[in-house]
Design a protein around this motif. Sequence first.
Motif, PDB file in Angstrom:
ATOM      1  N   ASP A 126      16.322  17.257  31.342  1.00  0.00           N
ATOM      2  CA  ASP A 126      17.493  17.184  32.215  1.00  0.00           C
ATOM      3  C   ASP A 126      17.187  17.779  33.587  1.00  0.00           C
ATOM      4  OD1 ASP A 126      19.066  15.916  30.374  1.00  0.00           O
ATOM      5  OD2 ASP A 126      20.197  17.693  29.772  1.00  0.00           O
ATOM      6  N   ALA A 127      16.467  18.905  33.594  1.00  0.00           N
ATOM      7  CA  ALA A 127      16.110  19.537  34.865  1.00  0.00           C
ATOM      8  C   ALA A 127      15.182  18.641  35.677  1.00  0.00           C
ATOM      9  CB  ALA A 127      15.454  20.894  34.609  1.00  0.00           C
ATOM     10  N   LEU A 128      14.219  18.010  35.013  1.00  0.00           N
ATOM     11  CA  LEU A 128      13.308  17.095  35.697  1.00  0.00           C
ATOM     12  C   LEU A 128      14.070  15.884  36.237  1.00  0.00           C
ATOM     13  CD1 LEU A 128      10.240  17.136  33.272  1.00  0.00           C
ATOM     14  CD2 LEU A 128      10.440  18.268  35.493  1.00  0.00           C
ATOM     15  N   GLN A 129      15.014  15.379  35.468  1.00  0.00           N
ATOM     16  CA  GLN A 129      15.812  14.236  35.902  1.00  0.00           C
ATOM     17  C   GLN A 129      16.602  14.591  37.162  1.00  0.00           C
ATOM     18  OE1 GLN A 129      17.964  11.574  33.046  1.00  0.00           O
ATOM     19  NE2 GLN A 129      19.781  12.509  33.952  1.00  0.00           N
ATOM     20  N   TYR A 130      17.197  15.762  37.176  1.00  0.00           N
ATOM     21  CA  TYR A 130      17.950  16.209  38.352  1.00  0.00           C
ATOM     22  C   TYR A 130      17.021  16.353  39.558  1.00  0.00           C
ATOM     23  CZ  TYR A 130      21.071  18.885  41.316  1.00  0.00           C
ATOM     24  OH  TYR A 130      21.842  19.294  42.375  1.00  0.00           O
ATOM     25  N   LEU A 131      15.855  16.930  39.328  1.00  0.00           N
ATOM     26  CA  LEU A 131      14.876  17.112  40.402  1.00  0.00           C
ATOM     27  C   LEU A 131      14.460  15.771  41.006  1.00  0.00           C
ATOM     28  CD1 LEU A 131      12.830  18.838  42.011  1.00  0.00           C
ATOM     29  CD2 LEU A 131      11.261  18.604  40.069  1.00  0.00           C
ATOM     30  N   ILE A 132      14.177  14.796  40.146  1.00  0.00           N
ATOM     31  CA  ILE A 132      13.729  13.483  40.623  1.00  0.00           C
ATOM     32  C   ILE A 132      14.840  12.777  41.393  1.00  0.00           C
ATOM     33  CG2 ILE A 132      13.032  11.176  39.860  1.00  0.00           C
ATOM     34  CD1 ILE A 132      11.478  12.638  37.584  1.00  0.00           C
ATOM     35  N   ASN A 133      16.080  12.819  40.884  1.00  0.00           N
ATOM     36  CA  ASN A 133      17.202  12.217  41.613  1.00  0.00           C
ATOM     37  C   ASN A 133      17.383  12.879  42.977  1.00  0.00           C
ATOM     38  OD1 ASN A 133      19.179  10.133  40.174  1.00  0.00           O
ATOM     39  ND2 ASN A 133      18.306  11.427  38.569  1.00  0.00           N
ATOM     40  N   SER A 134      17.296  14.209  43.005  1.00  0.00           N
ATOM     41  CA  SER A 134      17.481  14.945  44.259  1.00  0.00           C
ATOM     42  C   SER A 134      16.395  14.593  45.267  1.00  0.00           C
ATOM     43  CB  SER A 134      17.484  16.454  43.994  1.00  0.00           C
ATOM     44  OG  SER A 134      18.536  16.827  43.144  1.00  0.00           O
ATOM     45  N   ALA A 135      15.142  14.544  44.808  1.00  0.00           N
ATOM     46  CA  ALA A 135      14.015  14.272  45.710  1.00  0.00           C
ATOM     47  C   ALA A 135      14.042  12.840  46.225  1.00  0.00           C
ATOM     48  CB  ALA A 135      12.699  14.550  44.986  1.00  0.00           C
ATOM     49  N   LYS A 178      20.982   3.741  42.574  1.00  0.00           N
ATOM     50  CA  LYS A 178      21.392   3.829  41.171  1.00  0.00           C
ATOM     51  C   LYS A 178      20.867   5.141  40.605  1.00  0.00           C
ATOM     52  CE  LYS A 178      21.201  -1.145  40.135  1.00  0.00           C
ATOM     53  NZ  LYS A 178      20.580  -2.177  39.278  1.00  0.00           N
ATOM     54  N   ARG A 179      21.579   5.638  39.635  1.00  0.00           N
ATOM     55  CA  ARG A 179      21.153   6.866  38.969  1.00  0.00           C
ATOM     56  C   ARG A 179      19.825   6.647  38.250  1.00  0.00           C
ATOM     57  NH1 ARG A 179      25.776   8.727  35.476  1.00  0.00           N
ATOM     58  NH2 ARG A 179      26.643   9.067  37.544  1.00  0.00           N
ATOM     59  N   ILE A 180      18.936   7.631  38.360  1.00  0.00           N
ATOM     60  CA  ILE A 180      17.643   7.578  37.683  1.00  0.00           C
ATOM     61  C   ILE A 180      17.777   8.344  36.370  1.00  0.00           C
ATOM     62  CG2 ILE A 180      15.184   8.142  37.824  1.00  0.00           C
ATOM     63  CD1 ILE A 180      15.667   8.278  40.943  1.00  0.00           C
ATOM     64  N   ILE A 181      17.487   7.678  35.272  1.00  0.00           N
ATOM     65  CA  ILE A 181      17.593   8.294  33.948  1.00  0.00           C
ATOM     66  C   ILE A 181      16.197   8.487  33.377  1.00  0.00           C
ATOM     67  CG2 ILE A 181      18.504   8.081  31.604  1.00  0.00           C
ATOM     68  CD1 ILE A 181      20.661   8.445  33.688  1.00  0.00           C
TER      69      ILE A 181
END
Length: 226
Positions: free
Chosen positions: A131-140, A149-152
């Motif tokens: 979840d933390a990695l997913q948030y990081l990737i979306n933010s970056a 689109k949201r990255i899952i």
Amino acid sequence: MMKHEEFHASNVEEAVRKAAKSLGVAPEELRYEVLDEGSEGFLGIGARDARIRVLEERPDVPEPTEHLEAEETGEVPEELLQEIKKLTDEIVQAMGLGGRVDVYDAGEYIAADIATDHTAILIGQKGETIDALQYLINSAIYRNRPFVKRIILDSEGYRQRRIEAIQGIAHRSARRAIRERRSIKLPPMSAAERRIVHVYLKDNPRVTTLSEGNGPNRRVTVVPKR
């Protein structure tokens, strides 16, 4: 959403609904603290309203989620998919996990699937790492470009298994609340996991759900209808 705004009502649940309506969000999306649970007093004497304080605004980038709702239906540019793949691969390699990263347009979201021999490490306890990695990737990715689109981020079908597990908890808790005629508090969950419970039980005519608590201790309570 304004920070640290207070709302008053006859009880906490009503104060949450009032805040959500005022701020234009769903009640389960609010992050708040209970300042005063209120009191009915004795024969109306000494009664006081419940008070809550909304703590902070929702982030511009959606927080990690397993509830895969449609964001946009347009086609994702190939260069964006390649950038996501490159970033995800770099992060996975930096963690020393190795493996293969596949990124593709899944229609309702952008899927980034990681195949590795170290899936348990990648996912982490209760999905905290992925979840933390997913948030990081979306933010970056969306730091300097419009949201598409949201990255899952997923690995070995973890997301779907987790959804099914939470739905199972919700189903059992609802049955118990109805059987025992009392509210059942679920374990603390992330906003995404709480949302799964709310959505799964929203059409159950015999129970209602609400989120209570603050920060990492925020949880869903399943309440039987009288």
